[in-house]
Write an enzyme that holds these catalytic residues in place. Structure first.
Site, mmCIF file in Angstrom:
data_model
loop_
_atom_site.group_PDB
_atom_site.id
_atom_site.type_symbol
_atom_site.label_atom_id
_atom_site.label_comp_id
_atom_site.label_asym_id
_atom_site.label_seq_id
_atom_site.Cartn_x
_atom_site.Cartn_y
_atom_site.Cartn_z
ATOM 1 N N HIS A 182 49.156 78.564 14.777
ATOM 2 C CA HIS A 182 47.909 78.671 14.862
ATOM 3 C C HIS A 182 47.101 77.605 14.222
ATOM 4 O O HIS A 182 45.816 77.763 13.879
ATOM 5 C CB HIS A 182 47.589 79.906 13.703
ATOM 6 C CG HIS A 182 47.789 81.275 14.245
ATOM 7 N ND1 HIS A 182 47.101 81.862 15.512
ATOM 8 C CD2 HIS A 182 48.681 82.120 13.867
ATOM 9 C CE1 HIS A 182 47.681 82.989 15.457
ATOM 10 N NE2 HIS A 182 48.845 83.165 14.771
ATOM 11 N N HIS A 282 48.037 83.131 27.570
ATOM 12 C CA HIS A 282 47.677 83.881 26.479
ATOM 13 C C HIS A 282 46.909 85.186 26.543
ATOM 14 O O HIS A 282 45.894 85.232 27.302
ATOM 15 C CB HIS A 282 46.537 82.940 25.559
ATOM 16 C CG HIS A 282 46.054 83.407 24.286
ATOM 17 N ND1 HIS A 282 44.829 83.839 24.175
ATOM 18 C CD2 HIS A 282 46.691 83.526 23.143
ATOM 19 C CE1 HIS A 282 44.785 84.255 22.930
ATOM 20 N NE2 HIS A 282 45.612 84.078 22.393
#
Length: 379
Positions: A182, A282
């Site tokens: 992340h 994604h």
């Protein structure tokens, strides 16, 4: 097929659906979800309505070019998410009009199904092993999990040992593991952590650094053999271009609801193919976003695996199948998602359910975390 109406719907937990209707009543659906910024994306549709009401809905590339270039200021998450949702809806509409799926209009199938991975949570190794085992029993051969909690600039061997233990716990169930950083980890620690993880044979490490750090990502990519994945925070082929050129990525992860839609992501994938880079879109979003991803997977040779939002904590209680009348189209079978055969995006939206859900008008916001010293921590 002139566009007569463009509507947007706030669908819990955090999705923004788009409905395009022609003057003769044909309908297409898309998804313009941008996590935490639904209102901003919705606002961008005011300009899109002004430009495209009355426009020929079949001229998808022309609409895209005008929307992207015609406003002078271009790119970025808000404008590109709005354009993505509109573009998906146009492919859905056109496909239904001509009786063929979007993948058929983009060159035809290269595969019949695509391998999928699901997310798992948990902090302790026993929790992670249990979650990974549950996914294995559901038929998934691959999962993604968080690499670590919020980290700062420097770490210790003890911290690295904890990360390794968590990965090994997931792998003990038999699944392949992708690890998502992340962008939480700063370069000094990311280099060390990527190196100690290398012997574990990970599927990939995702966003070991934030994507704005081109030079640091290239350093890590050249330091380890583990595939580097990134791209959910890039919004066009021009955003991806420098990562191809500096060889800092092995797997790109464009989001079809953020990166300009289906055809733009097909163009990004074609650029990646020329550099021998894989694509793993994604998609922690809703059913229309996932349906668009499957259209891309159907006609794109270098799509390797597909993320789906099954079990992701911010979608709990909001099953992405709830708004479909043909739920089987997005239901995994033995760890694979089938390529939809129906026209357009291949799914049928329950419009009454969407309009009812819209009445809640969600106000989802990204959670905020802080380090122990009180400073801001990346998600």
């Amino acid at each position: 097929m002139k566009i007569g109406r463009i509507e947007t719907f706030y669908v819990p937990p955090r999705w923004l659906f788009v409905r395009v209707e022609t003057e003769d009543g044909a309908v297409g659906w898309g998804e313009a979800s941008l996590e935490g910024y639904a209102e901003a994306v919705d606002g961008a549709f005011e300009a899109l309505r002004d430009r495209f009401i009355g426009h020929d809905a079949r001229r998808i590339e022309d609409i895209w070019q005008v929307a992207y270039r015609g406003g002078f200021y271009r790119g970025g998450p808000v404008l590109m998410s709005a354009l993505a949702g509109l573009e998906q809806a146009l492919w859905d509409l056109k496909g239904k009009a001509f009786g063929m799926p979007a993948w058929e209009m983009m060159g035809g199938k290269v595969r019949d199904k695509i391998r999928a991975y699901a997310w798992i949570g948990g902090d302790r190794p026993d929790e992670i092993e249990s979650a990974a085992t549950a996914r294995w029993e559901q038929g998934f051969g691959a999962v993604k999990m968080n690499a670590t909690a919020e980290l700062d600039w420097i770490g210790t061997p003890k911290l690295f040992d904890e990360v390794i233990a968590r990965v090994q716990a997931a792998q003990a169930s038999g699944v392949d593991v992708g690890l998502d950083f992340h962008g939480r980890v700063h370069r000094p620690m990311a280099k060390q952590l990527a190196k100690v993880l290398e012997p574990l044979g990970l599927l990939f490490i995702e966003e070991p650094l934030l994507s704005e750090n081109h030079e640091g990502l290239a350093q890590i990519a050249h330091l380890v053999s583990t595939p580097i994945a990134l791209g959910e925070r890039l919004y066009s082929r021009w955003d991806f271009k420098p990562f191809f050129e500096n060889r800092s990525v092995d797997i790109i992860q464009p989001d079809l609801s953020h990166a300009g839609g289906l055809l733009e992501c097909r163009k990004i994938a074609a650029m990646a193919e020329a550099y021998d880079i894989a694509v793993a879109p994604h998609c922690p979003l809703g059913p229309l976003a996932l349906a668009a991803c499957l259209q891309l997977a159907a006609c794109t040779p270098n799509v390797a695996i597909q993320e789906m939002s099954l079990g992701i904590h911010y979608n709990v209680g909001h099953d992405l199948l709830n708004f479909l009348t043909n739920k089987e189209a997005l239901s995994p079978v033995d760890g694979y998602l089938p390529i939809p055969e129906a026209p357009g995006l291949g799914i049928t939206i329950d419009e009454d359910a969407v309009r009812e859900a819209h009445k809640e008008r969600h106000r989802w916001r990204n959670p905020i975390w802080r380090h122990p010293d009180g400073s801001f921590a990346e998600w």
